[in-house]
Motif scaffolding. Structure first.
Motif, PDB file in Angstrom:
ATOM      1  N   PRO A  20     -39.534 -66.785  89.277  1.00 35.43           N
ATOM      2  CA  PRO A  20     -40.591 -67.805  89.236  1.00 35.43           C
ATOM      3  C   PRO A  20     -40.822 -68.424  90.616  1.00 35.43           C
ATOM      4  O   PRO A  20     -39.908 -68.503  91.438  1.00 35.43           O
ATOM      5  N   ARG A  54     -38.325 -74.381  80.638  1.00 34.91           N
ATOM      6  CA  ARG A  54     -39.060 -74.383  79.374  1.00 34.91           C
ATOM      7  C   ARG A  54     -38.173 -73.910  78.232  1.00 34.91           C
ATOM      8  O   ARG A  54     -37.538 -72.859  78.342  1.00 34.91           O
ATOM      9  N   LEU A  61     -32.842 -76.357  75.602  1.00 34.57           N
ATOM     10  CA  LEU A  61     -32.458 -77.666  75.064  1.00 34.57           C
ATOM     11  C   LEU A  61     -30.965 -77.670  74.745  1.00 34.57           C
ATOM     12  O   LEU A  61     -30.337 -76.611  74.660  1.00 34.57           O
ATOM     13  N   ARG A  85     -39.929 -87.720  76.559  1.00 35.72           N
ATOM     14  CA  ARG A  85     -38.841 -87.740  77.546  1.00 35.72           C
ATOM     15  C   ARG A  85     -37.914 -88.929  77.305  1.00 35.72           C
ATOM     16  O   ARG A  85     -38.254 -89.821  76.551  1.00 35.72           O
ATOM     17  N   TYR A 100     -42.777 -81.043  93.905  1.00 36.45           N
ATOM     18  CA  TYR A 100     -42.250 -79.991  93.033  1.00 36.45           C
ATOM     19  C   TYR A 100     -42.600 -80.296  91.575  1.00 36.45           C
ATOM     20  O   TYR A 100     -42.105 -81.260  91.008  1.00 36.45           O
ATOM     21  N   ARG A 101     -43.420 -79.439  90.984  1.00 34.78           N
ATOM     22  CA  ARG A 101     -43.824 -79.639  89.587  1.00 34.78           C
ATOM     23  C   ARG A 101     -43.158 -78.643  88.639  1.00 34.78           C
ATOM     24  O   ARG A 101     -43.382 -78.694  87.442  1.00 34.78           O
ATOM     25  N   HIS A 102     -42.382 -77.742  89.152  1.00 35.87           N
ATOM     26  CA  HIS A 102     -41.982 -76.585  88.362  1.00 35.87           C
ATOM     27  C   HIS A 102     -40.464 -76.439  88.373  1.00 35.87           C
ATOM     28  O   HIS A 102     -39.923 -75.447  88.905  1.00 35.87           O
ATOM     29  N   ASP A 128     -32.738 -84.245  77.334  1.00 34.21           N
ATOM     30  CA  ASP A 128     -34.128 -83.839  77.579  1.00 34.21           C
ATOM     31  C   ASP A 128     -34.247 -82.397  78.046  1.00 34.21           C
ATOM     32  O   ASP A 128     -35.364 -81.904  78.220  1.00 34.21           O
ATOM     33  N   THR A 162     -32.474 -86.354  83.587  1.00 36.21           N
ATOM     34  CA  THR A 162     -33.372 -85.265  83.983  1.00 36.21           C
ATOM     35  C   THR A 162     -34.801 -85.773  84.109  1.00 36.21           C
ATOM     36  O   THR A 162     -35.576 -85.274  84.939  1.00 36.21           O
ATOM     37  N   ALA A 163     -35.166 -86.773  83.313  1.00 36.93           N
ATOM     38  CA  ALA A 163     -36.503 -87.353  83.435  1.00 36.93           C
ATOM     39  C   ALA A 163     -36.684 -87.934  84.834  1.00 36.93           C
ATOM     40  O   ALA A 163     -37.724 -87.750  85.487  1.00 36.93           O
ATOM     41  N   ALA A 199     -38.322 -77.960  85.555  1.00 35.92           N
ATOM     42  CA  ALA A 199     -37.692 -78.159  84.237  1.00 35.92           C
ATOM     43  C   ALA A 199     -37.797 -76.867  83.445  1.00 35.92           C
ATOM     44  O   ALA A 199     -38.879 -76.302  83.310  1.00 35.92           O
ATOM     45  N   THR A 217     -36.886 -85.070  87.533  1.00 30.25           N
ATOM     46  CA  THR A 217     -38.208 -84.428  87.637  1.00 30.25           C
ATOM     47  C   THR A 217     -39.201 -85.315  88.368  1.00 30.25           C
ATOM     48  O   THR A 217     -40.042 -84.824  89.117  1.00 30.25           O
ATOM     49  N   SER A 257     -38.239 -83.281  79.782  1.00 29.03           N
ATOM     50  CA  SER A 257     -37.980 -84.257  80.845  1.00 29.03           C
ATOM     51  C   SER A 257     -39.173 -84.574  81.746  1.00 29.03           C
ATOM     52  O   SER A 257     -39.286 -85.704  82.199  1.00 29.03           O
ATOM     53  N   VAL A 314     -32.746 -79.148  84.334  1.00 31.00           N
ATOM     54  CA  VAL A 314     -33.632 -79.082  85.503  1.00 31.00           C
ATOM     55  C   VAL A 314     -32.861 -78.567  86.708  1.00 31.00           C
ATOM     56  O   VAL A 314     -31.635 -78.659  86.775  1.00 31.00           O
ATOM     57  N   ASP A 355     -38.371 -70.075  82.936  1.00 31.54           N
ATOM     58  CA  ASP A 355     -39.567 -69.957  83.761  1.00 31.54           C
ATOM     59  C   ASP A 355     -39.510 -70.773  85.047  1.00 31.54           C
ATOM     60  O   ASP A 355     -40.552 -71.043  85.656  1.00 31.54           O
ATOM     61  N   VAL A 356     -38.306 -71.169  85.493  1.00 36.01           N
ATOM     62  CA  VAL A 356     -38.194 -71.781  86.815  1.00 36.01           C
ATOM     63  C   VAL A 356     -37.189 -70.981  87.641  1.00 36.01           C
ATOM     64  O   VAL A 356     -36.267 -70.353  87.107  1.00 36.01           O
ATOM     65  N   ALA A 357     -37.373 -71.009  88.955  1.00 33.17           N
ATOM     66  CA  ALA A 357     -36.472 -70.285  89.860  1.00 33.17           C
ATOM     67  C   ALA A 357     -35.145 -71.020  89.976  1.00 33.17           C
ATOM     68  O   ALA A 357     -35.110 -72.249  90.084  1.00 33.17           O
ATOM     69  N   GLU A 370     -42.255 -74.452  94.868  1.00 30.66           N
ATOM     70  CA  GLU A 370     -43.179 -74.892  95.902  1.00 30.66           C
ATOM     71  C   GLU A 370     -42.676 -74.558  97.305  1.00 30.66           C
ATOM     72  O   GLU A 370     -43.484 -74.283  98.199  1.00 30.66           O
ATOM     73  N   ASP A 422     -43.608 -78.816  76.762  1.00 28.13           N
ATOM     74  CA  ASP A 422     -42.646 -78.905  77.858  1.00 28.13           C
ATOM     75  C   ASP A 422     -42.849 -80.087  78.780  1.00 28.13           C
ATOM     76  O   ASP A 422     -42.244 -80.147  79.853  1.00 28.13           O
TER      77      ASP A 422
END
Lengths: 236, 236, 236, 236, 236, 236
Positions: free
Chosen positions: D60, C37, C40, A127, C31-33, C180, C19-20, C35, C23, A146, C183, C166-168, D63, A100
């Motif tokens: 999820p 999972r 696609l 990416r 913010y790391r979370h 990609d 999207t790259a 994209a 992110t 990404s 997000v 797995d992201v909010a 941050e 991912d």
């Protein structure tokens, strides 16, 4: 013959040997653990590449070790790799099997292609995939993703033993990659695997032609002693 | 009508019924567990196949049971299957859900195609994928994988109940596979699922046309009694 | 500027930001979370979509809650969503990360396209994929899957906070999706991420052009202060 | 009988019915999907609990949504739950099946125990496990985990339908949990499952005594018509 | 010596050889794939068992094949196994690696114990764990699970090659199981593995005593030629 | 204060700080990724250990690199580690998250205990678990596993950055491990995390006492400004 010449010959031969054939040659020598799990061409039909492995390994990210500033630091091993991976080599990155997160994008792919790197292999993501495909560097990976590498990884040592797709890669091992995925050949076995693999390819082309012509696989394929004897006679 | 003729009719009808429709027909009959997990077309756009299942199961490899010599033994069940799977049947292999090992390659695909096998389905991998695609046998699997079956498996019984993609397949069950994957129809239900599935396809084509023409799905789709009544009237 | 106009501007800008890049802009803000999972494009090359998120969440199926009759009930939230998801929005469905069940098929995709929904995103599967591709609604998902949603899910609330890949996702957050993946941009950050992301795109195009022209990435890319200063000068 | 009295009777009966028996009673009624995956007692030998479900769901983390400040906010649903979950109820938390984050620790367990909550069930982890075991509140979870909930989650709605261990839990459903794990009984079926489950327990105790005395299971267990008839006669 | 006597001797010896030692003896003979993944004692401290494998395999459940009526049918292979598994044997069940469904409960464990079965091994779950522990039959499994086998499985053949914990088990192979898990010894190797394993145990006890006495492992352990020579001398 | 004395003080303080508290202290400093996934005490109730990390990393096995002879070679890094890991340190091994292979057994545990190593932590398995528990060295791992390390791994570098349980461990980082698992504290933060963690422990003991006495958590716990102010007053 110089080492360089020998390498060039091995690579040239391996370009004509499928990964399916390489795994069989290695299995015959007792190696069952050489095909990278979950590592597939970014786009099928990229053809086959072969070359020596140049390696990088990642460890998990940590908030203080994996920042945009670290990415921009010229001492970052992941940056150095892009400029130091030899022409003709295959750059192999241990991304801890995490699909991912993207390990390279279009700009780094462009630079590697420019420098003559033969291909890129990782068990992580890639990416900017549209851009990477436009560049044309042959790539094998766990799929598009990404986020940048620092989202999940910290770059660590260059040119050490790594795992990629759950198989060991020692710097200098040979890598062959095609539409079936990417496999590793221990350096010491590369010459004989190339030689015997090329011969297996010739025999299997003959077998395929026979089967296309209607011959039964019963007593014929997968090849046992009788089939091999028939082929040996033909070869003369 | 002979059994053979009946089979041919069911298969001909099922070729016009999508796997999405088959799963709904089976769900209406209380079956929720009929679509194989992780089994997708080797290449989308191969079209739809239908036929009776001919089965093989693998167990895990062991160093003494899974050698190149075993592969070449004419009594190996995986060899026998290639010559005995009936024309029109679908060869279904229980590869224990392991995507990283190839179950067939181009030569075996060629032979099956030659013999009239309708399609190949496994929850394992396929090797020589470029070659297999060239052969043109429709295949469903967990993806490309270069290693041969003996790398991770030992071939075991033919024509027994197996699991494939975590669903039960009894020899003689009907398989339908298309771009959405592969599903199993218990043999006893095949005739009615084919009949009702074909009718559902007709109704859904009409619904799609209506929706294309701007009709709201509110009170219309997924179809309840009102929609069915409207369709029934139209059908007369 | 009205909110609507502002939204339109943000969306128009984000359509030009990969999207790259999104992110990376979010990572710079901590913010790391963001994209999703395993989510696609149903088919690469669908291009990029951007829009506000309209959300549905599923809970696990239960034999009494997940029947064909429930699917046909006009009060079913999954039905309501199809008619209420606003034009220009992206319909995001929390399918609990289950790839083996289809969340929408061709008829619902057709209706959403007709109503002007910008795209469909789920961490579940999509069914009738050949039909959905024919419709042309841009879709991101975990892959093709023939069974209907009720096989594994019960539809629950509309327009609540959900998890997807797995992201909010909070209703009203911005979604960007391309080759990609997909997000999420927290609503409050969308304007600045769009603005800075667009600028990053321009700078990276220049960097790519330089690298294509043979410039080394050493001291140049990923961009540090020197590269940024050089770009800033050029921009004037 | 008042609802409250009825509830108390059902709960009292269910305390004597094992989860193994509950799943069989539900299977006989067509329910196969009622036992929570991966949810086990924090410590075996805690005995059996039964009660109505009081639910919370997590989404999820992000941050900005999942900070220590959010945890300390009295409007945080995860805080409210601790004070509002009724005495005698079982607090069930949808932690998205993530074992590596703790949902409660010793202080919250102490408070729930003080308030008469019958038990705690989650598909996430529990932290301060030594302390939680000292408190003595019966707990079922995916294992110990030191990080606080906000590390991976954002608390969301109270008393809505949730998934826990991949099964649906509707507020007010009955939960039974023992050393085999935790199961859900749809509220409408609780009375009959309790009644028939208690009877099954009596019959199986008799069967076990017979088997201990040396009786063969052949023609005896699992019980068919003959065994049931024999038991029915004995019961009179 | 009769086969029976030989078997009894092998089993008696293997009871004194740890699974850790067995895996090393097999590795020295080229076998790396003999320890069952995820198969652990139901309760540590049950001691070690050894015996010939008696096998059953399951395939995935289907609504028509996996009903309470099927469970009660005397021809059900899973019933037959309980009465036919020989005294002294170890009953090994291929539960397709599914931890969430129980393969046996207390009544069947009681009957097996009564009949002298040496132990029970599965890569599935066990139900009624409190009762099974009370019975005292040594069990290895993937953990406790309340649902009955038919919830997820259909019982299939007895005494065929199976997979358990991702390793091959051929009926008649020897199984050794202790607190480290369960391992398979191909029947043909059992005598020599028992003999050499017992000797390894003796040597390692001496090594452990030396290390307890303060001897460095440097040049001593894991044992190379020097250590072996020292031990050989002592043995005389 | 000398570094050594400082270290000793930090370690002494950390022994009184739970891993739950450590993760919260780190989260307050922006670190969310410090608790090792799937790494739990070999046996709960071993107490808490703290110390500096001494590291080894493994790469995947290969048939030529991972033989019993390699294990017996005194230059093997995994052997050297046992004699070089400093007294008071915690030996942390990157076993690539593979639970099914044992990293140490009873003899190596005995030697480490003799040498004063404070504890052993790996994301792999441990073999000879009965023996290791008898030795008494505190261990954290992914569970028991009979096969030796060479079955699945090749030992590689000592004292390099590794991943363990999916978190980064830099040699010299502090590790704290207890019944909730194992966590990493970046070396630079250890002094303040120890200090503030110890204070948090004192405050939470007071909170727990209050809650035991019947105080509501509403407006009290998790602690916000009011609770902290009340505690601050008490502390004076």
């Amino acid at each position: 013959m110089t080492n360089e010449k020998l390498d060039a010959e091995i690579v040239a031969t391996l370009r004509g040997v499928s990964t399916a054939t390489v795994t069989m040659q290695l299995l015959k020598r007792g190696y069952r653990h050489v095909a990278m799990r979950g590592v597939l061409p970014l786009k099928p039909g990229q053809g086959r590449v072969a070359g020596r492995a140049y390696t990088l390994r990642y460890v998990p990210f940590r908030e203080d070790l994996s920042t945009p500033a670290v990415l921009a630091d010229p001492r970052n091993s992941a940056r150095i790799a892009i400029e130091e991976c030899p022409a003709g080599a295959i750059y192999v990155v241990d991304a801890r099997g995490k699909p991912d997160t993207g390990i390279i994008g279009d700009i780094l792919a462009e630079r590697m292609k420019h420098r003559g790197v033969a291909g890129f292999v990782t068990d992580g993501g890639i990416r900017d995939v549209a851009g990477v495909l436009a560049v044309g560097l042959p790539c094998w990976c766990a799929g598009p993703a990404s986020p940048a590498s620092i989202t999940e990884h910290t770059s660590s040592d260059l040119q050490v033993a790594i795992g990629c797709g759950d198989v060991a890669v020692i710097p200098g091992d040979f890598i062959v990659a095609d539409d079936d995925g990417a496999v590793v050949i221990p350096a010491a076995l590369a010459a004989e695997v190339a030689r015997d693999g090329a011969e297996q390819e010739r025999m299997e082309q003959w077998i395929l032609d026979q089967v296309k012509a209607g011959r039964s696989t019963q007593d014929f394929y997968p090849p046992g002693d009788a089939t091999r004897a028939e082929w040996a006679k033909l070869r003369k």
